[in-house]
Design a protein around this motif. Structure first.
Motif, PDB file in Angstrom:
ATOM      1  N   THR A 294      -4.536   6.746  -2.341  1.00  0.00           N
ATOM      2  CA  THR A 294      -3.322   7.455  -1.936  1.00  0.00           C
ATOM      3  C   THR A 294      -2.266   7.460  -3.033  1.00  0.00           C
ATOM      4  OG1 THR A 294      -3.811   6.521   0.223  1.00  0.00           O
ATOM      5  CG2 THR A 294      -1.769   7.758   0.024  1.00  0.00           C
ATOM      6  N   ASP A 388      -7.815  15.082   1.202  1.00  0.00           N
ATOM      7  CA  ASP A 388      -8.297  13.718   1.408  1.00  0.00           C
ATOM      8  C   ASP A 388      -9.536  13.730   2.294  1.00  0.00           C
ATOM      9  OD1 ASP A 388      -8.429  11.012   1.151  1.00  0.00           O
ATOM     10  OD2 ASP A 388      -6.840  10.560   2.577  1.00  0.00           O
ATOM     11  N   GLU A 389     -10.358  12.722   2.142  1.00  0.00           N
ATOM     12  CA  GLU A 389     -11.587  12.578   2.926  1.00  0.00           C
ATOM     13  C   GLU A 389     -12.333  13.892   2.937  1.00  0.00           C
ATOM     14  OE1 GLU A 389     -12.409   9.697   3.759  1.00  0.00           O
ATOM     15  OE2 GLU A 389     -10.520   8.623   3.640  1.00  0.00           O
ATOM     16  N   GLY A 542      -9.088   6.485   7.111  1.00  0.00           N
ATOM     17  CA  GLY A 542      -7.862   6.288   6.358  1.00  0.00           C
ATOM     18  C   GLY A 542      -6.675   5.518   6.913  1.00  0.00           C
TER      19      GLY A 542
HETATM   20 MG    MG Z   1      -7.344   6.990   2.137  1.00  0.00          MG
END
Ligand code: MG
Ligand code: ADP
Length: 679
Positions: A294, A388-389, A542
């Motif tokens: 992050t 993200d992801e 997350g």
């Molecule tokens: Mg993460």
């Protein structure tokens, strides 16, 4: 020569619709529709010589035919062959026309498996044809995967026509094939569709058969070529180079309560280099759960902001997006940078406001879910997209993103490491940065496998953990058949744990809650005003609460490896020794046993992903399951690594030296699949 359409083959609309269900859209697709198995109609076997359990063709005269009603309605036909041996044919479903075909005195052929039956040796539902005028086939008869309403003879005829009409001249130079020891493509295809009777099933289904090797190689080569071309194309494309001026990033680094690890520093550098190029970055940032992606994303965002661009950060779930939103606000607002929020659940008025400020450029940073990439969201000056992801997004969503910003720099992040084979194949057009080091002072997570019968012990351990000042996640089982049932289970577990731990605060988090309620629960948990958080698998991705040091997962045997690894990664984020309890209920399937063993033995995400690939195959990993189109039809990446390496090298060579071959090969192989292979 262009590939003939189905219409060119004389296939009518009605049949084309059936073929579409088999993903056959043109003549080449038809040719690649390969048999499931083969029937041997090349010879007639004497009944007396047929082995039990073997599929054979016999010929004989009908001695008698009878419809019986007990134990259920069935047609029984008794035949005798030229050597005097007899056999029963039994049909549980039959038509009057079949009764006629097999009337007493008729000479017929029956193809099927011989079994010991009640009356004697028999065939159940054999394939029947009149012997009169029938010729023996000189090749094995292919049996294809099909759909209802499309019979084998019809499908066979279409494929046969395709084999005759398509130009099957080789796309690859003879010398190359010779060097790779691969056979001619036309011969390979004909062999698999119409094998000589001298071959048997085991030979034909062996992936090492030269014909199969050739198809696999061609498929891999097409994929490698398209990936390499996509990469080249991107490098010739244009993007605004983002040159940072050091106005923001140092402020964040100063404010962080920790120093970046060496791995984080390295990837920040790599990303910074990319952003300054005149072509768009497509970089995948890979790092195990908890490796600190992050903050790397935030530094990349600041770099882009320093250069005057807008930044969008997208996460696959609202919970995760919300966490990023909070983090980014906390980090960026002190510098006077406003951070916007846009998700599916955002009210229309707020949404409109955000959209307006994105299009006029007042708002420079926005965090959200895929709602960010709806058609009506327009950016004045989008320079960087962070996803993200990334592996959680399906192929379709990735395509949408691509169409949004062909020229925009993209940073994709994933905690699910891509095994080497996939990195070499489907992800070959990405640049990859790896965070291969966890922040210091983490204690490794201990994993325990505990039978669900020992729940009391687990509850005692939960109490012990809380007394130490730490917090607990309790994950409810995944119930695939019913979301309602899953919700109910979570609610029940919550009530039950509230009763068992009445002296503590026990919260609940599930997918059906309003986004605001979810966020509120997370806030309370984060502040340690709640000691146990009961959750469905929504927390898989997350979520970051360092003080949580115990995770209990009920019915862990139902979950996949990637999911378990992600879940487990929610603990072990602080300095306390963390434990993950995988509760299981017997009996366990072999697959479940294998997965739990992997979780027990490995904590390294790379190794787990490798094991996962071996267990499941790559399709699911790529999020392509829902698309229904197999990405590679013939190749199994784990088994065919050597071919993959060859294809990669040959692709490189051909792109440099033989553009013509590249074109013809791609034209043949990617006719209808380009979009998917290019993702
Ligand atoms: Mg993460
Ligand atoms: P992930 O890679 O799984 O997204 P996060 O970015 O959520 O990991 O980071 C996990 C935790 O580690 C966070 O609490 C974050 O603040 C912390 N963290 C990140 N980098 C460092 C570092 N260099 N030193 C110490 N803690 C760090």
């Amino acid at each position: 020569m262009p590939i003939p359409t189905l219409t060119d083959l004389g296939v009518t609309d009605k049949w084309q619709q059936k073929l579409a269900k088999l993903h056959i859209h043109n003549a080449w697709d038809a040719i690649l529709h390969l048999p499931l198995r083969y029937e041997d109609e090349t010879k007639i076997t004497a009944i007396a010589h047929a082995k039990i359990g073997e599929s054979v063709q016999v010929e004989g005269i009908v001695l008698q035919q009878e419809v019986q009603f007990r134990p259920r309605k069935q047609l029984l036909v008794h035949i005798q062959d030229g050597m005097g041996a007899t056999l029963f044919l039994r049909f549980l479903n039959f038509y009057p026309s079949q009764q006629q075909q097999m009337a007493k005195g008729q000479r017929i052929r029956a193809l099927g498996e011989i079994k010991h039956g009640f009356y004697g040796d028999e065939m159940i539902h054999p394939k029947i044809r009149a012997a009169e005028g029938a010729v023996l086939s000189d090749t094995l008869t292919p049996v294809y995967p099909t759909v209802s309403g499309l019979t084998q003879p019809t499908l066979r005829r279409f494929i046969q026509t395709a084999l005759e009409k398509v130009d099957l001249s080789d796309t690859l130079p003879k010398a190359l094939l010779h060097r790779l020891n691969l056979p001619d493509v036309a011969a390979s295809l004909r062999l698999l569709h119409q094998p000589p009777s001298s071959m048997n099933s085991a030979q034909l289904h062996n992936g090492h058969l030269p014909a199969w090797q050739r198809l696999k190689f061609d498929e891999l080569l097409a994929q490698q070529l398209s990936m390499k071309l996509a990469y080249q194309q991107r490098c010739q494309g244009s993007a605004t180079p983002l040159i940072g001026n050091g106005r923001y990033a140092p402020i964040l680094l100063e404010a962080l309560p920790f120093a970046l690890t060496a791995a984080q520093q390295r990837v920040v550098q790599e990303i910074g280099q990319d952003l300054q190029q005149t072509y768009p970055m497509h970089r995948l940032l890979q790092g195990d759960v908890g490796s600190g992606k992050t903050v790397v994303a935030a530094l990349a965002a600041l770099h882009a902001l320093e250069a005057g661009a807008q930044v969008a950060i997208m996460a696959p779930t609202e919970i995760l997006a919300e966490q990023h939103f909070q983090k980014f606000k906390q980090w960026l607002e002190p510098m006077g940078i406003e951070v916007g929020w846009l998700a599916g659940s955002t009210r229309k008025k707020a949404k409109d406001q955000i959209k307006t400020s994105l299009v006029d450029g007042c708002l420079r940073v926005v965090v959200g879910t895929h709602a960010l990439f709806q058609d009506d969201v327009v950016f004045a000056q989008l320079g960087l997209v962070i996803v993200d992801e990334q592996h959680r997004f399906g192929v379709g969503q990735r395509l949408a993103l691509k169409s949004k910003g062909q020229d925009v720099h993209q940073l994709m992040m994933s905690a699910t490491p891509i095994p080497r084979t996939l990195a070499m194949s489907f992800f070959a057009d990405l640049d990859v940065s790896i965070i291969d080091e966890l922040p210091p002072n983490r204690t490794p997570i201990k994993t325990k496998l505990i039978n669900s019968g020992r729940r009391a012990e687990i509850e005692a351990f939960v109490r012990h953990t809380i007394k130490q000042g730490h917090q607990v996640y309790w994950v409810c089982p995944l119930i695939e058949e019913s979301e309602t049932l899953q919700l109910q289970t979570a609610v029940d577990t919550h009530v039950q744990l509230q009763a068992a731990f009445s002296e503590y605060a026990v919260g609940l988090l599930h997918g059906r809650m309003k986004a605001a309620d979810k966020a509120a629960q997370m806030e309370v948990f984060k502040a340690n005003e709640m000691q146990i958080l009961v959750a469905t698998t929504v927390i898989e991705v997350g979520v970051d609460v360092p003080n949580a040091s115990l995770m209990v997962i009920e019915h862990a045997e139902r979950m996949g490896l990637a999911q378990l690894h992600q879940l487990r990664g929610r603990v072990g984020r602080g300095q306390a020794a963390s434990v993950c309890v995988l509760m299981f209920t017997e009996p366990l399937s072999d697959l479940a046993k294998a997965r739990l063993k992997v979780m027990y033995e490995y904590t390294d995400g790379f190794e787990i992903a490798r094991q996962d690939l071996a267990i499941r195959g790559p399709g699911e990993f790529l999020g392509a399951k829902q698309s229904g189109v197999p990405l590679l039809r013939f190749t199994n990446l784990e088994d065919d690594l050597e071919l993959l390496e060859q294809a990669r090298d040959v692709a490189q060579y051909l792109i440099m030296h033989d553009q013509k071959v590249v074109e013809t090969h791609l034209n043949r192989w990617l006719a209808s699949r380009e979009a998917f292979l290019g993702v």
